[in-house]
Every structure is written in C-alpha cells, then in structure tokens.
Design an enzyme around this catalytic site. Structure first.
Site, PDB file in Angstrom:
ATOM      1  N   GLY A 137       0.941  -1.076   0.195  1.00  0.00           N
ATOM      2  CA  GLY A 137      -0.001   0.132  -0.051  1.00  0.00           C
ATOM      3  C   GLY A 137       0.628   1.430   0.157  1.00  0.00           C
ATOM      4  O   GLY A 137       2.049   0.997  -0.323  1.00  0.00           O
ATOM      5  N   GLU A 138       0.478   2.345   0.765  1.00  0.00           N
ATOM      6  CA  GLU A 138       1.449   3.651   0.842  1.00  0.00           C
ATOM      7  C   GLU A 138       1.821   3.647   2.033  1.00  0.00           C
ATOM      8  O   GLU A 138       0.984   3.994   2.941  1.00  0.00           O
ATOM      9  CB  GLU A 138       0.813   4.874   0.200  1.00  0.00           C
ATOM     10  CG  GLU A 138       0.837   5.150  -1.112  1.00  0.00           C
ATOM     11  CD  GLU A 138       2.282   5.154  -1.492  1.00  0.00           C
ATOM     12  OE1 GLU A 138       2.532   4.826  -2.703  1.00  0.00           O
ATOM     13  OE2 GLU A 138       3.213   5.974  -0.989  1.00  0.00           O
ATOM     14  N   CYS A 197       6.368  -5.003   0.743  1.00  0.00           N
ATOM     15  CA  CYS A 197       6.564  -3.742   0.165  1.00  0.00           C
ATOM     16  C   CYS A 197       6.316  -2.578   1.041  1.00  0.00           C
ATOM     17  O   CYS A 197       7.189  -2.473   1.943  1.00  0.00           O
ATOM     18  CB  CYS A 197       5.546  -3.804  -1.156  1.00  0.00           C
ATOM     19  SG  CYS A 197       5.909  -2.264  -2.155  1.00  0.00           S
ATOM     20  N   ARG A 255      12.652   3.739   0.152  1.00  0.00           N
ATOM     21  CA  ARG A 255      11.437   3.681  -0.671  1.00  0.00           C
ATOM     22  C   ARG A 255      11.446   3.892  -2.128  1.00  0.00           C
ATOM     23  O   ARG A 255      12.455   4.799  -2.550  1.00  0.00           O
ATOM     24  CB  ARG A 255      10.591   5.036  -0.181  1.00  0.00           C
ATOM     25  CG  ARG A 255       9.661   4.656   1.045  1.00  0.00           C
ATOM     26  CD  ARG A 255       8.966   5.711   1.460  1.00  0.00           C
ATOM     27  NE  ARG A 255       7.534   5.693   0.985  1.00  0.00           N
ATOM     28  CZ  ARG A 255       6.748   7.019   0.804  1.00  0.00           C
ATOM     29  NH1 ARG A 255       7.298   8.171   1.249  1.00  0.00           N
ATOM     30  NH2 ARG A 255       5.561   7.060   0.337  1.00  0.00           N
ATOM     31  N   ILE A 303       6.180  -3.188  -7.341  1.00  0.00           N
ATOM     32  CA  ILE A 303       5.579  -2.107  -7.921  1.00  0.00           C
ATOM     33  C   ILE A 303       6.069  -0.801  -7.025  1.00  0.00           C
ATOM     34  O   ILE A 303       5.892  -0.842  -5.701  1.00  0.00           O
ATOM     35  CB  ILE A 303       4.062  -2.428  -7.486  1.00  0.00           C
ATOM     36  CG1 ILE A 303       3.442  -3.690  -7.852  1.00  0.00           C
ATOM     37  CG2 ILE A 303       3.084  -1.066  -7.662  1.00  0.00           C
ATOM     38  CD1 ILE A 303       2.921  -3.771  -9.204  1.00  0.00           C
ATOM     39  N   ARG A 304       6.736   0.055  -7.729  1.00  0.00           N
ATOM     40  CA  ARG A 304       7.215   1.174  -7.011  1.00  0.00           C
ATOM     41  C   ARG A 304       7.852   0.497  -5.587  1.00  0.00           C
ATOM     42  O   ARG A 304       7.626   1.076  -4.504  1.00  0.00           O
ATOM     43  CB  ARG A 304       6.172   2.305  -6.766  1.00  0.00           C
ATOM     44  CG  ARG A 304       5.531   3.200  -7.658  1.00  0.00           C
ATOM     45  CD  ARG A 304       4.325   3.927  -7.585  1.00  0.00           C
ATOM     46  NE  ARG A 304       4.739   4.554  -6.431  1.00  0.00           N
ATOM     47  CZ  ARG A 304       5.028   6.147  -6.381  1.00  0.00           C
ATOM     48  NH1 ARG A 304       5.249   6.794  -7.438  1.00  0.00           N
ATOM     49  NH2 ARG A 304       5.237   6.642  -5.268  1.00  0.00           N
ATOM     50  N   HIS A 311       5.780  -8.384  -4.177  1.00  0.00           N
ATOM     51  CA  HIS A 311       4.254  -8.661  -3.855  1.00  0.00           C
ATOM     52  C   HIS A 311       3.924 -10.288  -4.021  1.00  0.00           C
ATOM     53  O   HIS A 311       3.383 -10.426  -4.893  1.00  0.00           O
ATOM     54  CB  HIS A 311       3.348  -7.823  -4.365  1.00  0.00           C
ATOM     55  CG  HIS A 311       3.273  -6.352  -4.085  1.00  0.00           C
ATOM     56  ND1 HIS A 311       2.906  -5.763  -3.141  1.00  0.00           N
ATOM     57  CD2 HIS A 311       4.129  -5.299  -4.777  1.00  0.00           C
ATOM     58  CE1 HIS A 311       3.195  -4.317  -2.912  1.00  0.00           C
ATOM     59  NE2 HIS A 311       3.932  -4.253  -3.801  1.00  0.00           N
ATOM     60  N   GLU A 369       1.500 -11.732  -2.778  1.00  0.00           N
ATOM     61  CA  GLU A 369       0.172 -11.666  -2.836  1.00  0.00           C
ATOM     62  C   GLU A 369      -0.568 -11.262  -4.259  1.00  0.00           C
ATOM     63  O   GLU A 369      -1.655 -11.785  -4.670  1.00  0.00           O
ATOM     64  CB  GLU A 369      -0.638 -10.765  -1.895  1.00  0.00           C
ATOM     65  CG  GLU A 369      -0.425  -9.055  -2.255  1.00  0.00           C
ATOM     66  CD  GLU A 369       0.881  -8.631  -1.830  1.00  0.00           C
ATOM     67  OE1 GLU A 369       1.858  -9.442  -1.677  1.00  0.00           O
ATOM     68  OE2 GLU A 369       0.895  -7.395  -1.924  1.00  0.00           O
TER      69      GLU A 369
END
Lengths: 194, 302
Positions: free
Chosen positions: A48-49, A80, A109, A138-139, A175, A177
C-alpha cells in the site's frame, strides 16, 4: 487450535493477502483497532502506501500496541509497504514517517523508480525449493543495509537484498500476494507456532 | 548467505497487466486527491492521501468556467511530482492519445482518461494496451466498464457527476455496476451471451465475471464525494477506494477535511470513528442539484 492470522487493514492490498490465506485454507482477521490486534497470533502488513499507513496507525491508536506485540516476538510478514513499516530505518521517506524496527534493516522507498519502472521477474528465494519465485515489484523499496542477525533470502541483479528474515519477521520488496504462487506465505506460516 | 543466492532471471518485464493492475491494488482503501499546485499536493500527502491527481482546475471550476478543458501543463505536473513521495496521476482527454503519450513520457504513475476534460474523439477511446503507464477510466454502468477494460484500462472508477459535491450519481453508477456483477454471478452459461450483447461488452470478460464474481480490475469511486460520510457510503456499497476532487480544496478547511476523509475511508464500517471524524469540519464544498446542470460530464464516453 490453529493460529489466528491477522492482516493490517488500514489501507492497501488487504484482499489479496486474504485470498492467498484462503487458498491455504486459513481465515484472516482484518486488524484496524487495538482490540482486533489482541485477537491475532501473527500479522501480515500488506502493500500500500507506507506514508498513509504510518499515519493511520497513529490515528487509530495502533502504533504502540503493535510495536509492543512485535517487540514480544509476534511473527510478522511485511510486503512492500509492510517491509518499510517493519524496518529499522527508512530512506527517502517522509520526515514524519514511523517504522517499527522489528527487523534490523534500512530500506529505501521507491528505490526502482516510478510506476513505469515497476516490473516482474523470477527470483531464487532461500527456503523455497522448486522453480524460481515469480516476483512483482510495484514502486518497490530495496534493502540498503542489512544488520547482523538478519538473513538475506533473495537479491536482485545488482546484488541488493529484496527479501530478508530475522527471527519471526519476514519481509519482501515484492508482492507475493499479486502472483499465484503461495510459497512465500507458506514460508512465513511455517515460522508461526501453532 | 547472500553470496550463494543468484538472481535467476535478470530481465525485468515492465508494463505488464500484472504490474499495471498491481499499482491499483496497492491503492485500495485509500483516498486519491485532486490538486492544482505543489502546496495542495503537500497538504494532501500530509493528510494521508495515497496518490494525487495533478490538474489545472478542479472539476467545479472547470464546470464554472466552461470552454475546452485540456491536459495540464507539463511544468505544473513536474512541480507536483517534485514535492510528493506518493503516486502522481494526471488526466488526458477521452481519445487524446497524444496527451497520453506526453503524460507517459513525464513519468506519471497513472493516466486518467477523463470525462472531466473535453473529449477529443467522439467515437474512440485511447488504445491503452499501447502504453507502459497504466490507465484508469470512468464508467456509469458495467458495459462501459468492460469496454474500457477491453481497451486496456487497469482500474475503473464510477464517474459520478464531478464538481457537484453531490454523491447521488456516483451511488447510481456503483449500484448499477455492482448490481449487474451480482446478477451475472447467478446467470447460467446461455444467459451470459445475452448479457454480453446487452452490455455491448466482450463475452470473455462477462464469462470471467461469472466465474470470479468481481470486476477483473479494481473498482474505485469518483464524482461528488464531499464528506467523510460520503466516502464511507460508497465503500460500504463496494467501492475499493475513493477519488475526491473539488470536495477537499473547495471546503472551508481543506487540511481537516482531507484527513477526515482519509480516516473515514480506512474505518468505513465503524460508525463511532465516522462520527468522531465528521465533527467540526466546517462547511463542505457547495453542492449542486443534478437537475440544475447544463452539462452532464458523466454522459461523455462511449
């Protein structure tokens, strides 16, 4: 009694971790409050963020109780953003961003760049036999410092770590998941006492 | 031991569906806020936004000013990217693939092919498969959502009626999309052909919904959200995250409203927390009755 697995559900891909656990025959408890945290034996911190989740942990009064549980040795899996939250140090984070120091690593990050640089690849992961693990970044963050007592489980092509374990805490930059592969979840669950 | 591990496949595959849809998955449960300058972007991130939408005017101003609304100035988008650590999205006009190419080259994290801007093509949306940067598109019903997914959209948002501060259209669109998904879940295999025909949508996508019970990509809500209770409403109806446009920076105290909507989104099922965060927020943005509108933005798109 099989252990109760919680998923920190303040923001992020909570549903995908719940799906992975369901495929392994486990029900997951969504954790948003200290009372819900009390009911779980282990916790997954999802992608998430990290900056938003960090803020919501404080607003929901969950930061200190969760920090105490982690200090007491509660098993945790961080993917992440979850890895960033469990780390000792956060580079390129926000000044007000808090983390739990549950694993002695420093992470950067968005280390691979913006979304256009997000990628899939195959990784060899220590403790997972058979074909390589398909990993989706992802990022994603990366591990910049690995403390003594931390085991590196996977690296990317430049040699930096993207999966680590210390005691009952397992973290990945990628990830598990998002992929169909359940072996990272199984590796985590194998370290969760019944 | 790190020395013994090898990276078995050093090739990195970028721009795949998994990677593009994956970012949308990571935004679930969060609030994406419209911002028009770096200062607003900072306020949004401070409040706990999970992404910002960089645009020159929020929808209520676009509605008031009229004229042709276009992609934002790249300099303004760069300025917002420079001050934020969270994903930055930007809007291209419907069908305007050249604007989308520019946004991709700027390195924005998501492109919104948006009805809030003036459409550039009256028949065709952008071929979104041609891009590395993922796209979000608006939809008012399931057929529209599936047509956008077939063109490569990796996230769907309800259109609602942007810039009105009136959530009724977003609720209508969400109920329509999610209601039809539930009905398809109980249809038999022969009925799926009729569903595809009625929705004007590709049969394989209809069959996928019948199998999985969900849209193939994340489903967010946009258009008219103005209060924490609005956010809780659409999340309880089944939206997975919210876009808030004019609702934050047209309210009396944007910083407090932003944080309250973030808290409400994270705790959307907890009425006690919703009551707490709804207190003393000052005036929400001024709202508009849908019947009084000259232009309905949601009718744009085909």
């Amino acid at each position: 009694m099989s252990p109760v697995i919680g998923i920190l559900a303040l923001q992020g891909a909570v549903d995908l971790h719940a799906r992975a656990l369901a495929r392994l025959g486990l029900d997951a408890v969504e954790v948003r409050t200290p009372a819900q945290l009390d009911t779980v034996d282990a916790l997954i911190l999802p992608g998430g963020e990290s900056s938003a989740i960090s803020k919501l942990l404080t607003l929901n009064g969950l930061f200190e109780p969760l920090q105490d549980r982690l200090a007491d040795g509660m098993p945790a899996l961080g993917t992440c953003a979850g890895m960033i939250l469990l780390a000792a140090g956060v580079l390129d984070g926000r000044a007000d961003q808090r983390s739990f120091s549950a694993i002695d690593i420093d992470v950067r990050r968005n280390a691979f760049g913006r979304q256009n640089d997000s990628f899939e690849t195959d990784l060899e992961v220590v403790g997972i036999d058979g074909p390589a693990v398909h990993a989706v970044f992802i990022r994603a963050p990366i591990v910049e410092r690995v403390g003594p007592g931390v085991e590196v489980l996977a690296i990317v092509d430049d040699g930096r770590a993207v999966a680590c374990r210390q005691g009952a805490v397992l973290v990945t930059s990628f990830h598990p998941e998002l992929a169909e592969d359940l072996r990272v979840h199984e590796l985590f669950l194998s370290g969760v006492a019944a | 031991m790190a020395e013994q591990i090898s990276d078995v496949n050093p090739t990195r595959e970028t721009g795949t569906q998994l990677v593009k849809r994956g970012l949308a998955d990571m935004l679930k449960g969060g609030v994406i806020m419209d911002v028009v300058d770096p200062e607003q972007a900072r306020i949004a991130e401070d409040a706990g936004a999970i992404a910002v939408m960089a645009l020159e005017r929020v929808p209520s101003d676009i509605r008031r000013d009229g004229g042709v609304a276009r992609m934002s100035d790249p300099e303004m988008i760069e300025g917002i990217k420079a001050v934020t650590t969270i994903p930055v999205m930007a809007k291209a006009r419907i069908g305007h693939f050249a604007e989308a190419q520019i946004l991709q080259s700027l390195g924005v994290d998501y492109i919104d092919e948006s009805e809030v801007l003036t459409p550039a093509d009256e028949a065709h949306h952008i071929d979104k498969w041609a891009f590395t940067t993922p796209f979000v598109c608006g939809a008012t019903n399931l057929g529209e959502a599936l047509r956008r997914i077939s063109e490569g959209a990796c996230m769907i948002r309800s259109k609602g009626e942007a810039g009105t501060g009136n959530v009724v259209e977003a609720v209508r669109h969400l109920r329509s999309i999610l209601g039809d998904i539930r009905k398809i879940g109980t249809a038999d295999s022969a009925e799926l052909f009729d569903w595809a025909k009625r929705l004007q949508a590709p049969l394989p996508l209809v069959q996928e919904i019948a199998r999985t019970g969900t849209l193939p990509v994340p489903m967010f809500c946009a258009g008219g959200i103005a209060t924490p209770a609005d956010a809780a409403l659409v999340l309880q109806l089944g939206a997975q995250a919210v876009f808030v446009g004019s609702g934050i920076f047209k309210s009396e105290d944007p910083s407090r409203m932003a944080r309250a909507i973030v808290e409400a989104t994270a705790n959307y099922n907890d009425a006690a927390i919703l009551a707490k965060v709804s207190r003393g927020l000052g005036e929400a943005m001024p709202g508009l009755e849908i019947g009084s509108l000259d232009t309905k933005l949601a009718e744009r798109g085909w």
